[in-house]
Design a protein around this motif. Structure first.
Motif, short mmCIF file in Angstrom:
data_model
loop_
_atom_site.label_atom_id
_atom_site.label_comp_id
_atom_site.label_asym_id
_atom_site.label_seq_id
_atom_site.Cartn_x
_atom_site.Cartn_y
_atom_site.Cartn_z
N ASP A 2 -4.64 6.84 -17.35
CA ASP A 2 -4.65 6.58 -18.79
C ASP A 2 -5.64 5.50 -19.20
O ASP A 2 -5.96 5.36 -20.38
CB ASP A 2 -3.27 6.19 -19.35
CG ASP A 2 -2.32 7.37 -19.35
OD1 ASP A 2 -2.82 8.51 -19.37
OD2 ASP A 2 -1.10 7.15 -19.32
N SER A 24 -5.60 7.25 -23.33
CA SER A 24 -4.41 7.99 -23.69
C SER A 24 -4.29 8.05 -25.22
O SER A 24 -4.87 7.23 -25.93
CB SER A 24 -3.22 7.26 -23.06
OG SER A 24 -2.09 7.42 -23.83
N TYR A 82 -1.54 7.56 -26.99
CA TYR A 82 -0.81 6.34 -27.30
C TYR A 82 -0.18 5.88 -25.99
O TYR A 82 0.51 6.64 -25.33
CB TYR A 82 0.29 6.60 -28.35
CG TYR A 82 1.02 5.32 -28.70
CD1 TYR A 82 0.47 4.42 -29.62
CD2 TYR A 82 2.23 5.01 -28.08
CE1 TYR A 82 1.12 3.23 -29.91
CE2 TYR A 82 2.88 3.83 -28.38
CZ TYR A 82 2.33 2.93 -29.29
OH TYR A 82 2.96 1.76 -29.57
N LEU A 83 -0.44 4.65 -25.63
CA LEU A 83 0.10 4.19 -24.35
C LEU A 83 1.54 3.75 -24.56
O LEU A 83 1.80 2.75 -25.23
CB LEU A 83 -0.74 3.04 -23.81
CG LEU A 83 -1.73 3.40 -22.73
CD1 LEU A 83 -2.54 2.19 -22.32
CD2 LEU A 83 -1.04 4.00 -21.52
N THR A 84 2.47 4.51 -24.00
CA THR A 84 3.88 4.23 -24.24
C THR A 84 4.41 3.18 -23.26
O THR A 84 5.52 2.73 -23.37
CB THR A 84 4.71 5.52 -24.06
OG1 THR A 84 4.33 6.08 -22.82
CG2 THR A 84 4.45 6.49 -25.18
N TYR A 85 3.62 2.85 -22.27
CA TYR A 85 4.10 1.89 -21.27
C TYR A 85 3.15 0.69 -21.20
O TYR A 85 2.05 0.72 -21.75
CB TYR A 85 4.21 2.55 -19.89
CG TYR A 85 2.89 3.09 -19.38
CD1 TYR A 85 2.01 2.27 -18.68
CD2 TYR A 85 2.50 4.41 -19.63
CE1 TYR A 85 0.80 2.75 -18.22
CE2 TYR A 85 1.29 4.89 -19.17
CZ TYR A 85 0.44 4.06 -18.48
OH TYR A 85 -0.77 4.51 -18.04
N ARG A 86 3.63 -0.31 -20.52
CA ARG A 86 2.83 -1.51 -20.33
C ARG A 86 1.84 -1.24 -19.19
O ARG A 86 2.23 -0.74 -18.12
CB ARG A 86 3.82 -2.59 -19.91
CG ARG A 86 3.35 -3.98 -19.79
CD ARG A 86 4.59 -4.78 -19.37
NE ARG A 86 4.23 -5.77 -18.38
CZ ARG A 86 4.07 -7.05 -18.67
NH1 ARG A 86 4.26 -7.49 -19.89
NH2 ARG A 86 3.74 -7.90 -17.73
N LYS A 131 -2.82 -0.05 -26.85
CA LYS A 131 -1.82 0.98 -27.13
C LYS A 131 -2.48 2.21 -27.74
O LYS A 131 -2.26 3.33 -27.32
CB LYS A 131 -0.77 0.44 -28.13
CG LYS A 131 0.19 -0.57 -27.55
CD LYS A 131 1.39 0.14 -26.95
CE LYS A 131 2.30 -0.84 -26.22
NZ LYS A 131 2.80 -0.29 -24.97
N LYS A 132 -3.31 1.97 -28.76
CA LYS A 132 -3.82 3.08 -29.56
C LYS A 132 -4.91 3.86 -28.84
O LYS A 132 -5.62 3.33 -27.98
CB LYS A 132 -4.37 2.52 -30.88
CG LYS A 132 -3.27 2.19 -31.87
CD LYS A 132 -3.84 1.84 -33.22
CE LYS A 132 -4.18 0.37 -33.30
NZ LYS A 132 -5.07 -0.04 -34.30
#
Ligand code: DGJ
Length: 734
Positions: free
Chosen positions: A641, A663, A665-669, A720-721
């Motif tokens: 990602d 990615s 939206y990065l849903t994880y750290r 994140k975005k």
């Protein structure tokens, strides 16, 4: 002063190293052994005069190489195996002698070792056939500090007629190992340099090109073979090599016996049976290779260092930030548009403007790609005052001027074709190939001369021209030459490239400082065959930043950042239609040689300010990007990602770190990002550049860390975005 002392110490070390080599060589000579050594690697050969010349070992230095004999590990393979006597495996050379005999049997005449300069040695191995006046000389040039070896051979004879060569490799090496894997780079137009990693099963894996002109548009002539499973960036034993040729090539990896790969590289002889005349010397292209027992990262850094020091034109000179007109205006050039682009790139802080395709052709103006190639005169409708107002404006604005040419090509609709239809590659008795354009017959010295003079005259008339983008958008079809005799038609593919290289050499003799970009329908000329004469290459016509990230990742395995033009283009991308934020597009281009490929007028004022600041930032980090060591941290190919890479200056006092979110939206750290190549003892201050807001709000901005911490524990990147990206500069603080 410190620099001077460092240089003196380095010199002293190399002198001592060379002295030690001489001593070792004398010792080994007594045992009929010969070494080609770099700082950390060694090739060991053996052979008595008038006996066979054998390759025994290649890899890291094992201490006393005399133990190879008693250990039994010696490869005992001919260094340049020939066809005819023992015929079961792949061979480097196959010749048909004048009496029709297909065999060649080589014996050692002499081995000469010379120190060319501080850091470079040359070993010359002369071999002869014991029944025919047929000779092969093998050359091994060792670059000590870089751990790189360059090899090629020269083939000649004194037989009373022509000898026919059907195999004439540059390089041959058996690799004896379990679980061999290869990494190579496949591509197509607009999708060059895709990394392919695969296990070498029994059978032959071949990477080749036979299109004649754009020899890297599909596969690149570069391979890595890792010995024991897939290598990572930091782990694994491997050989990485690349062929410095401008034309058709072939690299084969033949697993002919269990656990043995015969790696062979050279010109693709399939279409090019070579007629070798008496006393003529045929030199094969150079194969450049390195060994690493610390994975692919080390191998890339070795090759990059070699490239900057020896392999690339002007490898020690910083590359200019430029604006290229192609995607901005295509062929619709006018004086007003060019002047405004010059003004704009200068106002943005750029250093060069390049006018691409569309400026030439008078009787037949270049309105599309089907006309005018060959007529290198200014189109007086588009540029009524010629080039002068443009070069003058560039000079006034304190920037350089560059121009696009496609010198090897001709359109049917051109004055040149009307005058010289025989200059086109064609066959008698067949219709001339009426494609979009035609390739000229560069085996013909008159064509070579014409091309040289077109360029030389242009540069003499406009001495301000500092850059040429040399394009080539066609292959060779209707293989045939009006120039070559009937019995030498099969040499055309090679003679074309000898002719091309003669033109390059002449241009370089008269214009050593001219910057040249090798381009061929995008990435059709990404090889050290070109970079001997060119400062940089165009990687792809696909300027979509996401696709480009993957392509640049692939290319970075063999080519350093300063050779890789990377231009910011519009969004949605003209080719793919993908929408990518400006910051991501700019950040990515700042990992290579930064350029802009759009109409700057299309930037709104906020974007203009961002690009201007980014150009200023690039100037600060340019020495690190263009001359530093590359560390690939997280590969986009690993589907993680994100992608991340960094450059570190030689003194480890300055580094640049990049991270890109791939990615939606990065849903994880994101896991802690561990840096590489820093000095564990030094302290580094992190500074965010190209921040989205005028002042960085990144929590890491202005924080200081020890190199040790950054490499062992790492830092937390927050993205994140979709298509978010970040660039951190790391500056040593005392
Ligand atoms: C192909 C190149 O790759 C492009 O960048 C552009 O110069 C065009 N040719 C112009 O025809």
């Amino acid at each position: 002063m410190i620099m001077k002392t460092m240089r003196a110490t380095q010199k002293k070390r190399i002198f001592t190293f060379l002295y030690l080599i001489q001593c070792v060589v004398i010792n080994l000579l007594a045992n009929n052994m010969y070494l080609v050594e770099t700082q950390n690697t060694v090739m060991v050969f053996s052979g008595k005069i008038d006996g066979k010349f054998l390759l025994q070992y290649f890899g890291s230095k094992p201490g006393d190489v005399l133990q190879i004999e008693k250990s039994g590990i010696g490869l005992k393979t001919e260094a340049y195996p020939t066809f005819g006597i023992e015929c079961t495996e792949e061979k480097a050379l196959q010749a048909t002698h004048i009496d029709g005999n297909l065999s060649t049997d080589l014996y050692l005449k002499s081995v000469d070792f010379t120190t060319l300069e501080n850091n470079v040695t040359l070993t010359k191995v002369s071999l002869y056939d014991n029944k025919y006046p047929f000779f092969v000389t093998l050359y091994y040039k060792a670059y000590i500090k870089e751990d790189v070896i360059e090899t090629w051979s020269e083939i000649s004879h004194k037989e009373k007629g022509n000898v026919i060569l059907t195999k004439y490799a540059s390089f041959f090496m058996p690799i004896s190992t379990y679980n061999p894997w290869t990494t190579h780079f496949h591509g197509a137009w607009a999708g060059e340099f895709d990394i392919i990693e695969e296990k070498l099963e029994r059978g032959m894996k071949t990477i080749k090109n036979h299109e004649g002109v754009r020899n890297t548009l599909t596969d690149n002539p570069s391979v890595i073979i890792s010995f024991n499973g897939q290598a990572t960036e930091e782990e694994g034993e491997l050989i990485a090599g690349t062929l410095a040729w401008t034309g058709n090539y072939k690299i084969s990896m033949d697993v002919s016996q269990k656990n043995r790969v015969n790696l062979k590289a050279g010109i693709n002889e399939e279409e090019s049976q070579l007629i070798l005349k008496k006393n003529e010397v045929f030199k094969t292209p150079e194969f450049i290779f390195t060994y690493s027992d610390q994975g692919k990262g080390k191998a890339s850094r070795n090759i990059h260092k070699w490239a900057r020091n020896y392999g690339v034109m002007g490898g020690d000179k910083a590359r200019m930030i430029l604006l290229n007109s192609w995607e901005g205006v295509k062929v619709n050039i006018t004086e007003a548009k060019m002047l405004s682009m010059i003004d704009d790139i200068s106002a943005l802080g750029g250093e060069l403007f390049v006018m691409d395709d569309g400026w030439f052709g008078n009787k037949y103006p270049r309105m599309n790609d089907k006309t005018s190639l060959g007529d290198w005169v200014v189109d007086s409708a588009k540029l009524p005052n010629g080039l002068q107002p443009l070069v003058k404006r560039a000079t006034e604005k304190g920037i350089k001027f560059g121009i696009w040419l496609e010198p090897e090509m001709m359109n049917i609709k051109s004055e040149l074709f009307e005058k010289h239809p025989e200059w086109v590659i064609q066959q008698p008795n067949r219709e001339i190939g009426l494609g979009r354009q035609m390739t000229m017959d560069l085996s013909n010295p008159k064509v070579q001369d014409y091309i040289y003079h077109v360029i030389n005259n242009l540069l003499i008339e406009n001495p301000e021209i500092a850059y040429i983008k040399w394009d080539a958008n066609h292959h060779i079809n209707n293989v045939g030459s009006e120039w070559l005799p009937a019995n030498e038609q099969s040499s055309l593919y090679i003679e074309y490239h000898k002719g091309l290289q003669k033109i390059f050499q002449r241009i370089r003799e008269s214009h050593p400082d001219l910057v040249m970009q090798a381009c061929a329908s995008g990435g059709g000329r990404v090889s050290y065959g070109y970079l001997k004469y060119f400062q940089e290459f165009w990687l792809s016509d696909n300027t979509d930043a996401l696709r480009k990230l993957y392509m640049q990742w692939g290319a970075s395995h063999f080519f350093p950042a300063l050779t890789m033009a990377s231009h910011v283009s519009v969004s949605p991308n003209l080719l793919t239609g993908r929408v990518i934020p400006l910051k991501f597009r700019v950040d990515l281009s700042m990992t290579g040689r930064l350029g802009i490929e759009m109409q700057p007028k299309d930037l709104n004022s906020e974007e203009w300010t961002f690009v201007k600041k980014a150009i200023e930032n690039y100037k600060t980090i340019r020495p690190v990007v263009q001359f530093g060591d590359l560390y690939r941290l997280v590969s986009p190919y690993d589907k993680s990602d994100i992608a991340s890479l960094m450059y570190v200056s030689e003194k480890q006092d300055h580094a640049v770190l990049y991270a890109f979110n791939l990615s939606d939206y990065l849903t994880y750290r994101i896991p802690a990002l561990k840096l590489k190549g820093l000095d564990p003892k030094k302290s580094y201050k992190i500074i965010e550049i190209n921040a989205e807001t005028s002042e960085s709000t990144n929590p890491l901005n202005n924080k200081v860390f020890k190199g040790e911490f950054l490499m062992d524990a790492g830092i937390q990147i927050v993205m994140k975005k979709a298509f978010q990206s970040v660039i951190f500069e790391l500056i040593e603080i005392q």
